[in-house]
Design an enzyme around this catalytic site. Structure first.
Site, short mmCIF file in Angstrom:
data_model
loop_
_atom_site.label_atom_id
_atom_site.label_comp_id
_atom_site.label_asym_id
_atom_site.label_seq_id
_atom_site.Cartn_x
_atom_site.Cartn_y
_atom_site.Cartn_z
N SER A 242 0.85 -1.18 0.00
CA SER A 242 0.00 0.00 0.00
C SER A 242 0.89 1.24 0.00
O SER A 242 2.12 1.13 0.05
CB SER A 242 -0.91 0.01 1.23
OG SER A 242 -0.13 0.11 2.42
N LYS A 243 0.28 2.40 -0.03
CA LYS A 243 1.05 3.64 -0.12
C LYS A 243 1.97 3.84 1.07
O LYS A 243 3.01 4.50 0.96
CB LYS A 243 0.11 4.84 -0.27
CG LYS A 243 -0.53 4.91 -1.64
CD LYS A 243 -1.34 6.18 -1.81
CE LYS A 243 -1.91 6.26 -3.22
NZ LYS A 243 -2.69 7.50 -3.43
N ARG A 244 1.61 3.27 2.21
CA ARG A 244 2.48 3.46 3.38
C ARG A 244 3.82 2.74 3.20
O ARG A 244 4.79 3.05 3.89
CB ARG A 244 1.78 2.97 4.64
CG ARG A 244 1.71 1.47 4.82
CD ARG A 244 1.12 1.11 6.19
NE ARG A 244 1.23 -0.29 6.47
CZ ARG A 244 0.39 -1.21 6.05
NH1 ARG A 244 -0.64 -0.86 5.28
NH2 ARG A 244 0.57 -2.49 6.35
#
Length: 465
Positions: A242-244
């Site tokens: 994910s973006k994290r």
């Protein structure tokens, strides 16, 4: 032509509901590599049946990302939205043959039944009640495929091996929504069959769709392609990317200063291997790629490894090419430059210590700026009164040089320190701080030659004045 000698055809079929992301780019790459290795064809298809979320902006962004990665396609882009009449004719064919039926259940009714099944601990699947409903009703309807509900369906997966599904677990697939728009699972079968796809390589989030699609192939008498489902890309904590974790669009990586060949090499190694080799040219990837070497479990996205690879490709890229790539980044830094021998020389000295083109552009400020800022703590340590006096004495020697080349500068400075009975370090580090505002730089003589006589002397005179 016999089936075993048919031209290999693969496709990448993104939905334009977002930019081309890392996972999609890897899927495109693996299809492209397989097609190129087999001397086959690679087709681009835009699956834009979701009219509410699909945009032309995303279509252009996806294509721009693929072009930047140099994943060229042989046919397309084909748009599903342009093929609705074709899909409708196949829906009508299923209805006429009795292998599909109109379903009049409302969304509210379906939702209530779903909640009831979940409350009973059962799988929330459609109960098939409209299979026997009066088909002449004037109500709003969707169209469902009459799925086989006995026996099993086996997916012969090129990556995961044989996977068998109980047909009783597969409910009757919606092939056309109540607004008349055909569904993804239906369109993809029609397209892959009519476009003569021999292989479908996609993410394993599509695996559960495959037995439903195989039943549609059988209903139409189509020969199905060979399927291969790629494990998802994971973050370093082994959860779905994910973006994290740093995941973002491909074009964002371009803006972050990554090179396309580095990203291609990096993506190829997520979940695929060839011995212990880490660095591959495109030609090597095409030659050595094999679905048999794709892992069955998810590959990890490692940002540090990507930075390491990008630093390698920066060093390997010729200075003229890198200068052209760096210009937009330099313009963001406020510099108006052109590709010339001076810029190429500065790049040669700066790229060895850079991991991204952004870092390279920042390093090039030393060579392009009219002036440099020097922190007070560096002045106090390296530019004492004694040191600046030495630099002041060196200025006339450098002013008198006819040839401001690395060799001439080196000869002049060495003669100067010998006459003073001092060491090179007594002059080199004060010079480095004076010229760059830093204690780290390329070799001092290379640096001075690359800066040129004018910038070198201007910066020295500012310190000694």
């Amino acid at each position: 032509m016999s089936p075993d000698k048919a031209i290999v055809r693969l496709r990448f079929a993104p939905s334009p509901t977002g930019h081309l992301h890392i996972g999609g780019a890897r899927t495109a790459l693996f299809n492209w590599l397989f097609a190129r290795q087999m001397k086959g064809q690679f087709i681009l298809r835009i699956e834009d049946t979701d009219r509410e979320r699909s945009t032309e902006e995303y279509v252009h962004s996806i294509m721009e990302g693929m072009e930047w990665l140099r994943l060229d396609w042989d046919e397309g882009p084909f748009h599903q939205v342009d093929r609705f009449d074709l899909y409708k004719s196949f829906v009508d064919k299923l209805l006429a043959e009795g292998t599909a039926y109109k379903c009049f259940c409302t969304p509210e009714e379906l939702d209530e039944r779903k909640k009831a099944l979940i409350a009973e601990g059962k799988k929330a699947k459609y109960d098939g009640r409209c299979r026997t409903a009066d088909q002449s009703q004037g109500k709003k309807f969707c169209v469902r495929f009459l799925s086989e509900d006995k026996g099993t369906t086996t997916v012969h997966d090129l990556i995961k091996g044989d996977i068998t599904f109980d047909n009783a677990e597969l409910d009757d697939l919606v092939v056309q929504r109540s607004d008349g728009v055909p569904t993804y699972n239906f369109c993809v079968v029609i397209d892959d069959a009519l476009m003569r796809m021999t292989h479908v390589i996609r993410g394993d989030d599509h695996l559960n769709n495959t037995p439903r699609q195989l039943q549609l192939y059988e209903a139409f008498g189509f020969s199905p392609p060979k399927f291969g489902h790629l494990p998802m890309i994971l973050g370093t904590d082994k959860t779905r990317l994910s973006k994290r974790h740093g995941a973002t669009s491909v074009l964002a990586y371009r803006e972050m200063g990554f090179l396309p060949d580095a990203l291609i090499n990096f993506l190829a190694r997520i979940g695929w291997s060839h011995g212990d080799q880490e660095i591959f040219s495109r030609e090597e990837l095409i030659e050595k790629f094999s679905l048999g070497n794709v892992g069955k479990s998810g590959g990890v996205f490692n940002q540090e490894k990507l930075l390491w690879l990008n630093a390698h490709y920066l060093k390997q890229t010729d200075n003229k090419t890198l200068a052209a790539i760096a210009i937009p980044f330099l313009e963001k830094e406020g510099f108006k430059v052109v590709v010339n021998s001076s810029l190429e020389g500065a790049i040669r000295l700066s790229k060895e210590r850079s991991h991204t083109v952004i870092e390279l552009a920042q390093a090039l400020r030393t060579f392009l700026a009219d002036d440099v800022e020097i922190e007070e703590k560096l002045k106090e340590k390296f530019l004492t009164e004694e040191k600046t006096a030495l630099l002041g004495e060196l200025v006339p020697s450098l002013e008198g040089l006819k040839d401001f080349s690395e060799a001439s500068i080196k000869q002049e400075v060495e003669a100067f320190i010998q006459s003073k009975g001092i060491k090179l370090g007594d002059v080199a580090q004060p010079l480095r701080v004076t010229l760059t505002g830093s204690t780290v730089s390329p070799g001092i003589f290379e640096l001075m030659a690359a800066l040129g006589r004018e910038k070198t002397l201007i910066r020295m005179r500012k310190i000694v004045s």
